[in-house]
Design a protein around this motif. Structure first.
Motif, PDB file in Angstrom:
ATOM      1  N   SER A  90       0.800  -1.224   0.000  1.00 11.56           N
ATOM      2  CA  SER A  90       0.000   0.000   0.000  1.00 11.56           C
ATOM      3  C   SER A  90       0.836   1.278   0.000  1.00 11.56           C
ATOM      4  CB  SER A  90      -0.954   0.001   1.205  1.00 11.56           C
ATOM      5  OG  SER A  90      -0.223  -0.117   2.414  1.00 11.56           O
ATOM      6  N   ASN A  91       1.988   1.267   0.661  1.00 14.52           N
ATOM      7  CA  ASN A  91       2.808   2.480   0.742  1.00 14.52           C
ATOM      8  C   ASN A  91       3.842   2.488  -0.376  1.00 14.52           C
ATOM      9  OD1 ASN A  91       1.320   2.888   3.005  1.00 14.52           O
ATOM     10  ND2 ASN A  91       2.971   2.572   4.470  1.00 14.52           N
ATOM     11  N   GLN A  92       3.375   2.686  -1.591  1.00 11.65           N
ATOM     12  CA  GLN A  92       4.266   2.634  -2.745  1.00 11.65           C
ATOM     13  C   GLN A  92       5.220   3.825  -2.807  1.00 11.65           C
ATOM     14  OE1 GLN A  92       4.478   0.095  -5.139  1.00 11.65           O
ATOM     15  NE2 GLN A  92       3.301  -0.956  -3.560  1.00 11.65           N
ATOM     16  N   GLU A  93       4.841   4.973  -2.223  1.00 12.55           N
ATOM     17  CA  GLU A  93       5.716   6.139  -2.269  1.00 12.55           C
ATOM     18  C   GLU A  93       7.013   5.876  -1.511  1.00 12.55           C
ATOM     19  OE1 GLU A  93       7.075   9.654  -3.518  1.00 12.55           O
ATOM     20  OE2 GLU A  93       5.192   8.679  -4.118  1.00 12.55           O
ATOM     21  N   SER A  94       6.891   5.232  -0.354  1.00 14.65           N
ATOM     22  CA  SER A  94       8.083   4.880   0.409  1.00 14.65           C
ATOM     23  C   SER A  94       8.974   3.930  -0.379  1.00 14.65           C
ATOM     24  CB  SER A  94       7.676   4.224   1.739  1.00 14.65           C
ATOM     25  OG  SER A  94       8.816   3.809   2.461  1.00 14.65           O
ATOM     26  N   LEU A  95       8.346   2.997  -1.090  1.00 16.24           N
ATOM     27  CA  LEU A  95       9.113   2.050  -1.903  1.00 16.24           C
ATOM     28  C   LEU A  95       9.862   2.776  -3.019  1.00 16.24           C
ATOM     29  CD1 LEU A  95       9.457  -1.064  -1.972  1.00 16.24           C
ATOM     30  CD2 LEU A  95       7.706  -1.116  -3.737  1.00 16.24           C
ATOM     31  N   ARG A  96       9.219   3.742  -3.650  1.00 17.17           N
ATOM     32  CA  ARG A  96       9.872   4.496  -4.730  1.00 17.17           C
ATOM     33  C   ARG A  96      11.052   5.310  -4.204  1.00 17.17           C
ATOM     34  NH1 ARG A  96       4.530   4.757  -6.916  1.00 17.17           N
ATOM     35  NH2 ARG A  96       4.005   6.524  -5.573  1.00 17.17           N
ATOM     36  N   LEU A  97      10.901   5.867  -3.011  1.00 14.93           N
ATOM     37  CA  LEU A  97      12.000   6.629  -2.421  1.00 14.93           C
ATOM     38  C   LEU A  97      13.208   5.743  -2.140  1.00 14.93           C
ATOM     39  CD1 LEU A  97      10.036   8.907   0.087  1.00 14.93           C
ATOM     40  CD2 LEU A  97      11.283   9.645  -1.956  1.00 14.93           C
ATOM     41  N   GLN A  98      12.945   4.489  -1.751  1.00 15.99           N
ATOM     42  CA  GLN A  98      14.055   3.574  -1.476  1.00 15.99           C
ATOM     43  C   GLN A  98      14.801   3.229  -2.764  1.00 15.99           C
ATOM     44  OE1 GLN A  98      13.013   0.327   1.341  1.00 15.99           O
ATOM     45  NE2 GLN A  98      11.085   1.422   1.588  1.00 15.99           N
ATOM     46  N   TYR A  99      14.067   2.952  -3.832  1.00 18.36           N
ATOM     47  CA  TYR A  99      14.735   2.617  -5.093  1.00 18.36           C
ATOM     48  C   TYR A  99      15.407   3.848  -5.717  1.00 18.36           C
ATOM     49  CZ  TYR A  99      12.953  -2.143  -5.260  1.00 18.36           C
ATOM     50  OH  TYR A  99      12.714  -3.477  -4.996  1.00 18.36           O
ATOM     51  N   ALA A 100      14.965   5.051  -5.341  1.00 12.00           N
ATOM     52  CA  ALA A 100      15.592   6.274  -5.848  1.00 12.00           C
ATOM     53  C   ALA A 100      16.970   6.495  -5.245  1.00 12.00           C
ATOM     54  CB  ALA A 100      14.696   7.466  -5.560  1.00 12.00           C
ATOM     55  N   LEU A 101      17.354   5.674  -4.259  1.00 13.52           N
ATOM     56  CA  LEU A 101      18.686   5.816  -3.664  1.00 13.52           C
ATOM     57  C   LEU A 101      19.792   5.557  -4.678  1.00 13.52           C
ATOM     58  CD1 LEU A 101      18.028   4.056  -0.237  1.00 13.52           C
ATOM     59  CD2 LEU A 101      18.434   6.489  -0.608  1.00 13.52           C
ATOM     60  N   ARG A 102      19.480   4.839  -5.750  1.00 21.36           N
ATOM     61  CA  ARG A 102      20.476   4.634  -6.815  1.00 21.36           C
ATOM     62  C   ARG A 102      20.918   5.990  -7.377  1.00 21.36           C
ATOM     63  NH1 ARG A 102      22.183   0.758 -10.411  1.00 21.36           N
ATOM     64  NH2 ARG A 102      20.888  -0.836  -9.410  1.00 21.36           N
ATOM     65  N   HIS A 103      19.960   6.899  -7.581  1.00 24.24           N
ATOM     66  CA  HIS A 103      20.302   8.234  -8.087  1.00 24.24           C
ATOM     67  C   HIS A 103      21.089   9.026  -7.043  1.00 24.24           C
ATOM     68  CE1 HIS A 103      17.705   7.402 -11.452  1.00 24.24           C
ATOM     69  NE2 HIS A 103      16.666   7.221 -10.660  1.00 24.24           N
ATOM     70  N   ARG A 104      20.776   8.798  -5.781  1.00 25.56           N
ATOM     71  CA  ARG A 104      21.522   9.459  -4.704  1.00 25.56           C
ATOM     72  C   ARG A 104      22.984   9.036  -4.738  1.00 25.56           C
ATOM     73  NH1 ARG A 104      22.982  13.142  -0.913  1.00 25.56           N
ATOM     74  NH2 ARG A 104      23.005  12.382   1.228  1.00 25.56           N
ATOM     75  N   ALA A 105      23.219   7.743  -4.956  1.00 20.28           N
ATOM     76  CA  ALA A 105      24.592   7.242  -5.035  1.00 20.28           C
ATOM     77  C   ALA A 105      25.321   7.829  -6.240  1.00 20.28           C
ATOM     78  CB  ALA A 105      24.586   5.715  -5.100  1.00 20.28           C
ATOM     79  N   GLN A 106      24.607   7.959  -7.357  1.00 17.10           N
ATOM     80  CA  GLN A 106      25.220   8.555  -8.544  1.00 17.10           C
ATOM     81  C   GLN A 106      25.590  10.020  -8.293  1.00 17.10           C
ATOM     82  OE1 GLN A 106      22.182   7.826 -11.449  1.00 17.10           O
ATOM     83  NE2 GLN A 106      22.924   5.760 -11.959  1.00 17.10           N
ATOM     84  N   GLU A 107      24.741  10.736  -7.569  1.00 21.35           N
ATOM     85  CA  GLU A 107      25.037  12.122  -7.253  1.00 21.35           C
ATOM     86  C   GLU A 107      26.276  12.252  -6.368  1.00 21.35           C
ATOM     87  OE1 GLU A 107      21.538  13.535  -5.399  1.00 21.35           O
ATOM     88  OE2 GLU A 107      20.344  13.635  -7.257  1.00 21.35           O
ATOM     89  N   LEU A 108      26.521  11.226  -5.565  1.00 21.27           N
ATOM     90  CA  LEU A 108      27.692  11.243  -4.695  1.00 21.27           C
ATOM     91  C   LEU A 108      28.963  10.798  -5.417  1.00 21.27           C
ATOM     92  CD1 LEU A 108      26.099   9.784  -1.422  1.00 21.27           C
ATOM     93  CD2 LEU A 108      26.792  12.149  -1.833  1.00 21.27           C
ATOM     94  N   GLY A 109      28.836  10.454  -6.703  1.00 21.71           N
ATOM     95  CA  GLY A 109      30.015  10.143  -7.488  1.00 21.71           C
ATOM     96  C   GLY A 109      30.268   8.682  -7.760  1.00 21.71           C
ATOM     97  N   TRP A 110      29.326   7.823  -7.421  1.00 25.88           N
ATOM     98  CA  TRP A 110      29.519   6.388  -7.663  1.00 25.88           C
ATOM     99  C   TRP A 110      29.041   6.036  -9.072  1.00 25.88           C
ATOM    100  CZ3 TRP A 110      31.941   3.471  -3.980  1.00 25.88           C
ATOM    101  CH2 TRP A 110      32.079   4.060  -2.719  1.00 25.88           C
ATOM    102  N   ARG A 111      29.788   5.166  -9.715  1.00 27.57           N
ATOM    103  CA  ARG A 111      29.406   4.715 -11.058  1.00 27.57           C
ATOM    104  C   ARG A 111      28.219   3.757 -10.971  1.00 27.57           C
ATOM    105  NH1 ARG A 111      34.533   2.018 -13.575  1.00 27.57           N
ATOM    106  NH2 ARG A 111      34.338   0.954 -11.553  1.00 27.57           N
ATOM    107  N   ASP A 112      27.391   3.781 -11.986  1.00 31.26           N
ATOM    108  CA  ASP A 112      26.191   2.939 -11.985  1.00 31.26           C
ATOM    109  C   ASP A 112      26.544   1.461 -11.884  1.00 31.26           C
ATOM    110  OD1 ASP A 112      23.203   2.891 -12.348  1.00 31.26           O
ATOM    111  OD2 ASP A 112      23.795   1.577 -14.004  1.00 31.26           O
TER     112      ASP A 112
END
Length: 340
Positions: A8-30
């Motif tokens: 039911s709480n899909q927004e929280s799930l999307r925020l967790q998977y968005a951490l990949r973009h957070r890692a990229q912003e910190l300089g990590w390669r995909d």
């Protein structure tokens, strides 16, 4: 998080998977970013069944992880006994921990202090949530409004009102169990009476349909010990024991009537009165005490039999008793006692 939260709480799930973009912003390669989502639907209160958390610990130990990103660091663990070892490992292996508020270095005093406080607050928060839920549940139970599963013979209508089963044969068969017990004084005698007369007991199958089964001692005892048949709503008939199953789930045991948390009388339509129910429980306790005194192993007793309390039946696997009638012999009474 629980399974319902995942659905039911899909927004929280999307925020967790968005951490990949957070890692990229910190300089990590995909190619160097890996998402661990094996623990979705599992509580962070313990790591027993969290394979993803165990995998993370193993990788940090091997020095394969440079940073751990979480939507909130409190999502990693809600148990200080799991949280602080992770901080120790990350500090030793120079692994950073990050969430939406910032990036922390567990190897520094300030980083460990902040992460330690977050972990402690997370654990306290879990206990607070449990306390609120338990308080609300007990409040509802004290009013007798907590919805519980009903035994065979009681049903709820479309409005939620509890009434006796509309099938008169079901009602009469359950009433017969109580009448025969009060007359005969033993659950075993009631079982033999039903067997001798070819009577069955109503049960519910997995689809909620009434089926008629050959009675056993457990079925008879289940009817006799259920306070709902006396019209009472009862909460807290069991409690967790100190021992646990292999899965980590605590073993529950039944409490004596004096320790039941909530008793609300006259809540359901009754098959017997409360005074009769208490009398039946007293009779069952007396019968059980007599059984325990005579048939459990206990201390070695006088007698010619050398293997008293140590012989088990090769057919059903239950403990055999000693019988002295002209000679010593070992007898299995389990099937006679349980199924007549």
């Amino acid at each position: 998080m629980g399974t319902q939260q995942v659905l039911s709480n899909q927004e929280s799930l999307r925020l967790q998977y968005a951490l990949r973009h957070r890692a990229q912003e910190l300089g990590w390669r995909d190619a160097d970013i890996e998402v661990i989502d094996a623990d979705l639907g599992r509580s962070g209160a313990t790591s027993t069944w969290r394979e993803g958390f165990k995998d993370l610990i193993a990788r940090v130990t091997l020095g394969e992880v440079g940073i751990i990103l979480s939507y909130e660091v409190t999502r990693l663990a809600r148990n200080c006994s799991d949280w602080y070892p992770l901080l120790d490992l990350c500090g030793y292996r120079r692994c950073l921990i990050g969430d939406r508020d910032g990036v922390y270095d567990p190897g520094t005093a300030n980083g460990r202090l902040l992460l330690g406080l977050k972990g402690t607050i997370s654990e306290v928060e879990l206990h607070t949530l449990r306390g609120r839920l338990t308080a609300g549940l007990l409040s509802k139970a004290e009013r007798g409004e907590l919805v519980q599963g009903l035994p065979m013979g009681l049903v709820r209508d479309t409005h939620g009102t509890v009434m006796k089963h509309p099938d008169r044969e079901v009602q009469e068969r359950i009433s017969l169990v109580f009448a025969e017990f009060l007359d005969l004084g033993s659950a075993g005698k009631v079982l033999r009476c039903f067997r001798d007369r070819g009577l069955t007991l109503p049960r519910l199958d997995r689809f909620g349909e009434v089926v008629w089964r050959t009675p056993t001692d457990g079925m008879i005892a289940g009817v006799l010990k259920n306070p709902a048949y006396a019209g009472a709503f009862v909460y807290g008939r069991t409690r967790s024991c100190e021992t646990t199953y292999a899965s980590g789930k605590p073993v529950t045991g039944r409490c004596p009537m004096s320790e039941w948390k909530v008793i609300v009388k006259d809540r359901y339509p009754a098959y017997i009165g409360w005074a009769e129910f208490e009398r039946i429980q007293a009779m069952l306790r007396d019968n059980h005490a007599e059984y325990s005194r005579n048939q459990t192993r206990g201390v070695p007793r006088d007698g010619a039999a050398l293997l008293q309390g140590s012989v088990w039946c090769g057919l059903c696997g239950h403990k055999m008793t000693v019988q002295y009638k002209g000679c010593s012999r070992y007898v299995c009474n389990f099937l006679v006692r349980s199924t007549g």
